[in-house]
Write an enzyme that holds these catalytic residues in place. Structure first.
Site, short mmCIF file in Angstrom:
data_model
loop_
_atom_site.label_atom_id
_atom_site.label_comp_id
_atom_site.label_asym_id
_atom_site.label_seq_id
_atom_site.Cartn_x
_atom_site.Cartn_y
_atom_site.Cartn_z
N LYS A 1 0.88 -0.98 -0.16
CA LYS A 1 -0.06 -0.02 -0.10
C LYS A 1 0.91 1.36 0.10
O LYS A 1 0.70 2.35 -0.59
CB LYS A 1 -0.97 -0.22 1.39
CG LYS A 1 -2.19 -0.89 1.15
CD LYS A 1 -2.91 -1.31 2.35
CE LYS A 1 -3.82 -2.49 2.09
NZ LYS A 1 -4.53 -2.92 3.40
N GLN B 1 -5.50 -2.03 9.63
CA GLN B 1 -4.94 -3.13 9.03
C GLN B 1 -5.55 -4.38 9.71
O GLN B 1 -5.31 -4.44 10.78
CB GLN B 1 -3.56 -3.24 8.73
CG GLN B 1 -2.90 -4.37 8.15
CD GLN B 1 -3.08 -4.25 6.69
OE1 GLN B 1 -3.43 -3.53 5.76
NE2 GLN B 1 -3.79 -5.50 6.00
N ASP C 1 -11.87 1.98 3.80
CA ASP C 1 -11.76 0.75 3.63
C ASP C 1 -13.44 0.25 3.49
O ASP C 1 -13.96 -1.07 3.26
CB ASP C 1 -11.32 -0.05 4.74
CG ASP C 1 -9.97 -0.72 4.52
OD1 ASP C 1 -9.75 -0.88 3.23
OD2 ASP C 1 -9.10 -1.15 5.09
#
Ligand code: NAP
Length: 302
Positions: free
Chosen positions: A49, A93, A116
Protein backbone atom coordinates in the site's frame (compact mmCIF):
# COMPACT_ATOMS: atom_id res chain seq x y z
CA UNK A 1 -8.24 -20.96 -23.19
CA UNK A 2 -9.72 -18.44 -20.74
CA UNK A 3 -9.12 -14.72 -20.98
CA UNK A 4 -6.71 -13.85 -18.18
CA UNK A 5 -8.18 -10.99 -16.17
CA UNK A 6 -5.00 -9.02 -15.67
CA UNK A 7 -5.63 -7.15 -12.42
CA UNK A 8 -2.05 -5.90 -12.29
CA UNK A 9 -2.38 -4.15 -15.67
CA UNK A 10 -5.82 -2.70 -14.92
CA UNK A 11 -4.66 -1.51 -11.48
CA UNK A 12 -1.63 0.19 -13.07
CA UNK A 13 -3.90 2.06 -15.46
CA UNK A 14 -6.19 3.16 -12.61
CA UNK A 15 -3.24 4.30 -10.50
CA UNK A 16 -1.92 6.39 -13.40
CA UNK A 17 -5.31 8.06 -13.73
CA UNK A 18 -5.43 8.76 -9.98
CA UNK A 19 -1.89 10.19 -10.11
CA UNK A 20 -2.85 12.66 -12.84
CA UNK A 21 -5.95 13.75 -10.87
CA UNK A 22 -3.86 14.22 -7.74
CA UNK A 23 -1.40 16.35 -9.67
CA UNK A 24 -4.30 18.79 -10.35
CA UNK A 25 -5.48 18.91 -6.73
CA UNK A 26 -2.84 21.25 -5.27
CA UNK A 27 -2.88 19.31 -2.01
CA UNK A 28 -1.45 15.94 -1.10
CA UNK A 29 -4.13 13.41 -0.10
CA UNK A 30 -3.06 11.52 2.99
CA UNK A 31 -3.95 8.05 4.19
CA UNK A 32 -3.38 6.85 7.75
CA UNK A 33 -2.86 3.13 8.37
CA UNK A 34 -3.35 1.91 11.92
CA UNK A 35 -1.46 -1.33 12.47
CA UNK A 36 -1.83 -3.32 15.67
CA UNK A 37 0.55 -6.24 16.29
CA UNK A 38 3.16 -7.68 13.95
CA UNK A 39 1.39 -10.10 11.62
CA UNK A 40 3.98 -10.73 8.85
CA UNK A 41 1.36 -10.93 6.06
CA UNK A 42 -0.09 -7.58 7.19
CA UNK A 43 3.40 -6.08 7.05
CA UNK A 44 3.65 -7.11 3.39
CA UNK A 45 0.20 -5.68 2.58
CA UNK A 46 1.13 -2.40 4.27
CA UNK A 47 4.40 -2.23 2.33
CA UNK A 48 2.49 -2.73 -0.94
CA UNK A 49 0.00 0.00 0.00
CA UNK A 50 2.85 2.32 0.91
CA UNK A 51 4.61 1.73 -2.43
CA UNK A 52 1.40 2.33 -4.39
CA UNK A 53 0.58 5.49 -2.43
CA UNK A 54 4.07 6.88 -2.90
CA UNK A 55 4.04 6.18 -6.64
CA UNK A 56 0.94 8.32 -7.21
CA UNK A 57 1.45 11.16 -4.74
CA UNK A 58 -0.64 10.01 -1.77
CA UNK A 59 1.01 10.63 1.60
CA UNK A 60 0.93 7.81 4.11
CA UNK A 61 1.08 7.88 7.90
CA UNK A 62 1.68 4.57 9.62
CA UNK A 63 0.45 4.43 13.23
CA UNK A 64 1.84 1.28 14.88
CA UNK A 65 0.80 -0.31 18.16
CA UNK A 66 2.03 -3.47 19.88
CA UNK A 67 -0.58 -6.27 20.00
CA UNK A 68 -1.21 -5.88 23.73
CA UNK A 69 -2.23 -2.19 23.38
CA UNK A 70 -5.48 -1.44 25.26
CA UNK A 71 -8.51 -0.80 23.05
CA UNK A 72 -8.99 2.71 24.51
CA UNK A 73 -5.52 3.76 23.33
CA UNK A 74 -6.27 2.66 19.76
CA UNK A 75 -9.67 4.36 19.84
CA UNK A 76 -8.10 7.54 21.12
CA UNK A 77 -5.59 7.50 18.26
CA UNK A 78 -8.34 7.00 15.68
CA UNK A 79 -10.30 9.82 17.32
CA UNK A 80 -7.31 12.10 16.78
CA UNK A 81 -6.95 10.98 13.12
CA UNK A 82 -10.69 11.56 12.60
CA UNK A 83 -10.36 15.26 13.43
CA UNK A 84 -6.93 15.80 11.87
CA UNK A 85 -7.61 17.85 8.72
CA UNK A 86 -4.37 16.71 7.10
CA UNK A 87 -5.64 13.09 7.08
CA UNK A 88 -8.19 12.20 4.38
CA UNK A 89 -8.50 8.45 4.77
CA UNK A 90 -8.05 6.04 7.67
CA UNK A 91 -7.77 2.27 7.56
CA UNK A 92 -7.05 -0.27 10.25
CA UNK A 93 -4.99 -3.15 8.91
CA UNK A 94 -6.76 -6.39 9.72
CA UNK A 95 -6.67 -8.83 11.36
CA UNK A 96 -6.66 -7.25 14.80
CA UNK A 97 -5.82 -9.45 17.81
CA UNK A 98 -9.53 -10.27 18.28
CA UNK A 99 -12.70 -9.88 16.23
CA UNK A 100 -14.73 -8.11 18.92
CA UNK A 101 -12.03 -5.45 19.13
CA UNK A 102 -11.85 -5.28 15.32
CA UNK A 103 -15.53 -4.40 15.00
CA UNK A 104 -15.30 -1.64 17.61
CA UNK A 105 -12.17 -0.21 16.01
CA UNK A 106 -13.63 -0.27 12.47
CA UNK A 107 -16.70 1.50 13.80
CA UNK A 108 -14.71 4.28 15.39
CA UNK A 109 -13.51 5.56 11.99
CA UNK A 110 -15.39 8.60 10.74
CA UNK A 111 -17.56 7.56 7.72
CA UNK A 112 -16.05 10.47 5.75
CA UNK A 113 -12.58 8.93 6.11
CA UNK A 114 -13.58 5.25 6.11
CA UNK A 115 -11.82 4.40 2.83
CA UNK A 116 -11.92 0.65 3.55
CA UNK A 117 -15.72 0.84 3.89
CA UNK A 118 -15.91 -1.25 7.08
CA UNK A 119 -17.67 1.08 9.53
CA UNK A 120 -21.38 0.55 10.22
CA UNK A 121 -22.45 3.63 8.25
CA UNK A 122 -20.58 2.45 5.13
CA UNK A 123 -21.99 -1.07 5.47
CA UNK A 124 -25.54 0.25 6.00
CA UNK A 125 -25.22 2.26 2.78
CA UNK A 126 -24.05 -0.85 0.94
CA UNK A 127 -27.00 -2.82 2.32
CA UNK A 128 -29.44 -0.10 1.23
CA UNK A 129 -27.81 0.18 -2.18
CA UNK A 130 -26.97 3.86 -1.85
CA UNK A 131 -23.86 4.76 -3.82
CA UNK A 132 -22.56 7.58 -1.61
CA UNK A 133 -20.65 5.44 0.90
CA UNK A 134 -17.24 3.85 0.55
CA UNK A 135 -17.37 0.31 -0.84
CA UNK A 136 -14.84 -2.16 0.59
CA UNK A 137 -11.78 -2.29 -1.66
CA UNK A 138 -11.67 -5.97 -2.65
CA UNK A 139 -15.36 -6.17 -3.69
CA UNK A 140 -14.99 -2.84 -5.50
CA UNK A 141 -11.84 -4.13 -7.19
CA UNK A 142 -13.62 -7.28 -8.40
CA UNK A 143 -16.53 -5.24 -9.76
CA UNK A 144 -14.14 -2.83 -11.50
CA UNK A 145 -12.09 -5.65 -13.03
CA UNK A 146 -15.22 -7.37 -14.41
CA UNK A 147 -16.45 -4.07 -15.83
CA UNK A 148 -13.06 -3.36 -17.40
CA UNK A 149 -13.27 -6.65 -19.32
CA UNK A 150 -16.90 -6.07 -20.31
CA UNK A 151 -18.18 -8.97 -18.21
CA UNK A 152 -21.83 -8.33 -17.60
CA UNK A 153 -23.34 -8.99 -14.16
CA UNK A 154 -26.95 -8.18 -15.01
CA UNK A 155 -29.16 -11.18 -14.24
CA UNK A 156 -26.16 -13.50 -13.91
CA UNK A 157 -25.85 -16.12 -11.21
CA UNK A 158 -22.80 -15.41 -9.06
CA UNK A 159 -21.65 -17.96 -6.50
CA UNK A 160 -19.54 -16.28 -3.82
CA UNK A 161 -17.71 -18.79 -1.65
CA UNK A 162 -16.76 -17.27 1.71
CA UNK A 163 -18.90 -14.92 3.81
CA UNK A 164 -16.09 -13.00 5.51
CA UNK A 165 -16.81 -9.35 6.39
CA UNK A 166 -13.98 -8.04 4.24
CA UNK A 167 -14.65 -9.81 0.96
CA UNK A 168 -17.47 -12.34 0.55
CA UNK A 169 -20.32 -10.68 2.44
CA UNK A 170 -19.83 -7.13 1.15
CA UNK A 171 -19.27 -8.50 -2.38
CA UNK A 172 -22.60 -10.33 -2.23
CA UNK A 173 -24.30 -7.09 -1.14
CA UNK A 174 -22.64 -5.09 -3.90
CA UNK A 175 -23.27 -7.44 -6.82
CA UNK A 176 -26.93 -7.97 -5.90
CA UNK A 177 -27.74 -4.24 -5.78
CA UNK A 178 -30.61 -3.14 -7.97
CA UNK A 179 -28.73 -1.18 -10.59
CA UNK A 180 -28.20 -1.58 -14.36
CA UNK A 181 -24.49 -2.35 -13.91
CA UNK A 182 -25.07 -4.90 -11.12
CA UNK A 183 -28.32 -6.80 -10.61
CA UNK A 184 -26.70 -10.21 -10.21
CA UNK A 185 -28.37 -13.11 -8.43
CA UNK A 186 -25.93 -14.03 -5.69
CA UNK A 187 -25.62 -17.27 -3.76
CA UNK A 188 -23.41 -16.70 -0.71
CA UNK A 189 -21.74 -19.98 0.29
CA UNK A 190 -19.73 -20.89 3.39
CA UNK A 191 -18.38 -23.83 5.32
CA UNK A 192 -21.87 -25.09 6.23
CA UNK A 193 -23.23 -24.93 2.66
CA UNK A 194 -24.62 -28.27 1.53
CA UNK A 195 -24.03 -29.43 -2.05
CA UNK A 196 -21.63 -26.60 -2.79
CA UNK A 197 -20.58 -28.25 -6.02
CA UNK A 198 -24.17 -28.29 -7.28
CA UNK A 199 -24.32 -24.52 -6.68
CA UNK A 200 -21.00 -23.66 -8.30
CA UNK A 201 -21.83 -25.86 -11.31
CA UNK A 202 -24.83 -23.58 -11.99
CA UNK A 203 -22.97 -20.30 -11.57
CA UNK A 204 -22.03 -17.96 -14.41
CA UNK A 205 -19.41 -16.30 -12.21
CA UNK A 206 -17.66 -17.92 -9.24
CA UNK A 207 -15.73 -15.93 -6.66
CA UNK A 208 -13.71 -17.83 -4.07
CA UNK A 209 -12.55 -16.00 -0.91
CA UNK A 210 -11.86 -18.61 1.73
CA UNK A 211 -8.09 -19.04 2.10
CA UNK A 212 -7.82 -22.73 1.03
CA UNK A 213 -5.22 -23.50 -1.63
CA UNK A 214 -6.69 -24.87 -4.89
CA UNK A 215 -10.16 -25.34 -3.37
CA UNK A 216 -12.01 -24.73 -6.66
CA UNK A 217 -11.37 -27.40 -9.25
CA UNK A 218 -12.57 -28.16 -12.74
CA UNK A 219 -15.36 -30.54 -11.73
CA UNK A 220 -17.05 -27.73 -9.75
CA UNK A 221 -17.30 -25.34 -12.69
CA UNK A 222 -19.70 -24.93 -15.59
CA UNK A 223 -17.86 -24.65 -18.95
CA UNK A 224 -17.58 -20.97 -19.88
CA UNK A 225 -17.94 -19.66 -16.32
CA UNK A 226 -15.89 -16.70 -15.07
CA UNK A 227 -13.60 -17.53 -12.13
CA UNK A 228 -12.40 -14.87 -9.69
CA UNK A 229 -9.78 -15.96 -7.18
CA UNK A 230 -9.41 -13.83 -4.05
CA UNK A 231 -7.43 -16.29 -1.93
CA UNK A 232 -3.89 -15.63 -0.78
CA UNK A 233 -2.22 -18.75 0.57
CA UNK A 234 1.47 -18.57 1.41
CA UNK A 235 3.90 -21.48 1.34
CA UNK A 236 7.65 -21.44 1.79
CA UNK A 237 9.45 -21.39 -1.54
CA UNK A 238 12.02 -23.87 -2.93
CA UNK A 239 13.54 -20.93 -4.77
CA UNK A 240 16.30 -19.51 -2.50
CA UNK A 241 15.71 -16.01 -3.95
CA UNK A 242 12.10 -16.02 -2.66
CA UNK A 243 10.95 -16.48 0.94
CA UNK A 244 7.52 -17.79 0.01
CA UNK A 245 5.21 -18.62 -2.87
CA UNK A 246 1.62 -17.46 -3.17
CA UNK A 247 -1.27 -19.69 -4.23
CA UNK A 248 -4.89 -18.84 -4.81
CA UNK A 249 -8.08 -20.61 -3.78
CA UNK A 250 -8.45 -21.94 -7.33
CA UNK A 251 -6.42 -24.47 -9.26
CA UNK A 252 -5.61 -22.10 -12.12
CA UNK A 253 -3.96 -24.69 -14.38
CA UNK A 254 -6.91 -27.06 -13.95
CA UNK A 255 -9.47 -24.34 -14.66
CA UNK A 256 -7.89 -22.18 -17.35
CA UNK A 257 -9.24 -24.10 -20.34
CA UNK A 258 -12.76 -24.65 -19.00
CA UNK A 259 -13.48 -21.07 -17.88
CA UNK A 260 -14.16 -18.16 -20.24
CA UNK A 261 -12.18 -15.79 -18.02
CA UNK A 262 -10.05 -16.23 -14.89
CA UNK A 263 -7.92 -14.16 -12.52
CA UNK A 264 -4.37 -15.24 -11.77
CA UNK A 265 -2.81 -15.28 -8.29
CA UNK A 266 -0.74 -13.22 -7.90
CA UNK A 267 -1.61 -10.39 -10.29
CA UNK A 268 -5.41 -10.60 -10.24
CA UNK A 269 -7.59 -9.32 -7.39
CA UNK A 270 -4.69 -8.27 -5.10
CA UNK A 271 -3.47 -5.26 -7.14
CA UNK A 272 -7.09 -4.20 -7.77
CA UNK A 273 -7.69 -4.05 -3.99
CA UNK A 274 -4.79 -1.64 -3.56
CA UNK A 275 -5.85 0.50 -6.53
CA UNK A 276 -9.35 0.80 -5.04
CA UNK A 277 -7.92 1.90 -1.70
CA UNK A 278 -6.09 4.70 -3.51
CA UNK A 279 -9.25 5.56 -5.48
CA UNK A 280 -11.33 5.73 -2.29
CA UNK A 281 -8.67 7.92 -0.67
CA UNK A 282 -8.80 10.31 -3.62
CA UNK A 283 -12.62 10.36 -3.44
CA UNK A 284 -12.50 11.05 0.30
CA UNK A 285 -10.07 13.91 -0.28
CA UNK A 286 -12.26 15.47 -2.97
CA UNK A 287 -15.39 15.17 -0.82
CA UNK A 288 -13.67 16.74 2.16
CA UNK A 289 -12.35 19.57 -0.02
CA UNK A 290 -15.83 20.23 -1.39
CA UNK A 291 -17.31 20.20 2.09
CA UNK A 292 -14.67 22.58 3.38
CA UNK A 293 -15.43 24.80 0.37
CA UNK A 294 -11.77 25.55 -0.12
CA UNK A 295 -10.37 23.47 -2.92
CA UNK A 296 -7.18 25.50 -3.11
CA UNK A 297 -6.54 25.78 0.61
CA UNK A 298 -3.23 24.35 1.69
CA UNK A 299 -4.07 22.20 4.70
CA UNK A 300 -0.43 21.75 5.65
CA UNK A 301 -0.67 25.31 7.01
CA UNK A 302 -3.00 24.19 9.73
P1 NAP B 1 -12.50 -15.00 6.48
O1 NAP B 1 -13.14 -13.76 6.99
O2 NAP B 1 -11.77 -15.88 7.42
O3 NAP B 1 -13.65 -15.83 5.77
C1 NAP B 1 -13.39 -17.08 5.23
C2 NAP B 1 -14.68 -17.66 4.76
O4 NAP B 1 -14.40 -18.88 4.10
C3 NAP B 1 -15.69 -17.98 5.86
O5 NAP B 1 -16.95 -17.48 5.49
C4 NAP B 1 -15.69 -19.50 5.92
O6 NAP B 1 -16.94 -20.06 6.25
C5 NAP B 1 -15.38 -19.82 4.47
N1 NAP B 1 -14.84 -21.17 4.33
C6 NAP B 1 -13.75 -21.70 4.92
N2 NAP B 1 -13.57 -22.97 4.50
C7 NAP B 1 -14.58 -23.24 3.64
C8 NAP B 1 -14.95 -24.38 2.91
N3 NAP B 1 -14.23 -25.52 2.96
N4 NAP B 1 -16.04 -24.31 2.12
C9 NAP B 1 -16.77 -23.18 2.03
N5 NAP B 1 -16.47 -22.06 2.72
C10 NAP B 1 -15.38 -22.09 3.52
O7 NAP B 1 -11.47 -14.68 5.31
P2 NAP B 1 -11.36 -13.40 4.36
O8 NAP B 1 -10.80 -12.24 5.11
O9 NAP B 1 -12.63 -13.21 3.63
O10 NAP B 1 -10.21 -13.90 3.36
C11 NAP B 1 -10.41 -15.02 2.51
C12 NAP B 1 -9.17 -15.18 1.63
O11 NAP B 1 -9.04 -14.03 0.81
C13 NAP B 1 -7.85 -15.29 2.38
O12 NAP B 1 -6.97 -16.13 1.67
C14 NAP B 1 -7.31 -13.88 2.35
O13 NAP B 1 -5.90 -13.82 2.48
C15 NAP B 1 -7.75 -13.45 1.00
N6 NAP B 1 -7.89 -12.00 0.80
C16 NAP B 1 -7.38 -11.52 -0.36
C17 NAP B 1 -7.52 -10.18 -0.65
C18 NAP B 1 -6.98 -9.65 -1.94
O14 NAP B 1 -6.89 -8.45 -2.12
N7 NAP B 1 -6.61 -10.53 -2.88
C19 NAP B 1 -8.18 -9.31 0.24
C20 NAP B 1 -8.72 -9.86 1.41
C21 NAP B 1 -8.57 -11.21 1.67
P3 NAP B 1 -17.62 -19.84 7.70
O15 NAP B 1 -18.14 -18.45 7.68
O16 NAP B 1 -18.70 -20.85 7.72
O17 NAP B 1 -16.54 -20.07 8.70
Amino acid sequence: MAVILDGAAVAKKILQKIASEIAQLKITPKLAIVFVGNDPASEIYIKNKLLAAKSIGIGLELVKFPSETPLEVILQSIGTLNVDRSINGIIVQSPLPDEFMQNIVFNSISPEKDVDGFCSVSIAKLVRGSRDGFIPCTPLGIYTLLREYGINLFGKHVAVIGRGNIVGRPLSLLLSQKSPDLNATVTLCHSATENLKAITQLADIIVVAIGRKFFLRRDMVKPGAVAIDVGINRESSDDPSKKYKIFGDMDFEDLKDICSAITPVPGGVGPMTIAMLMQNTLEATKMQMTKAGGANRNRTDG
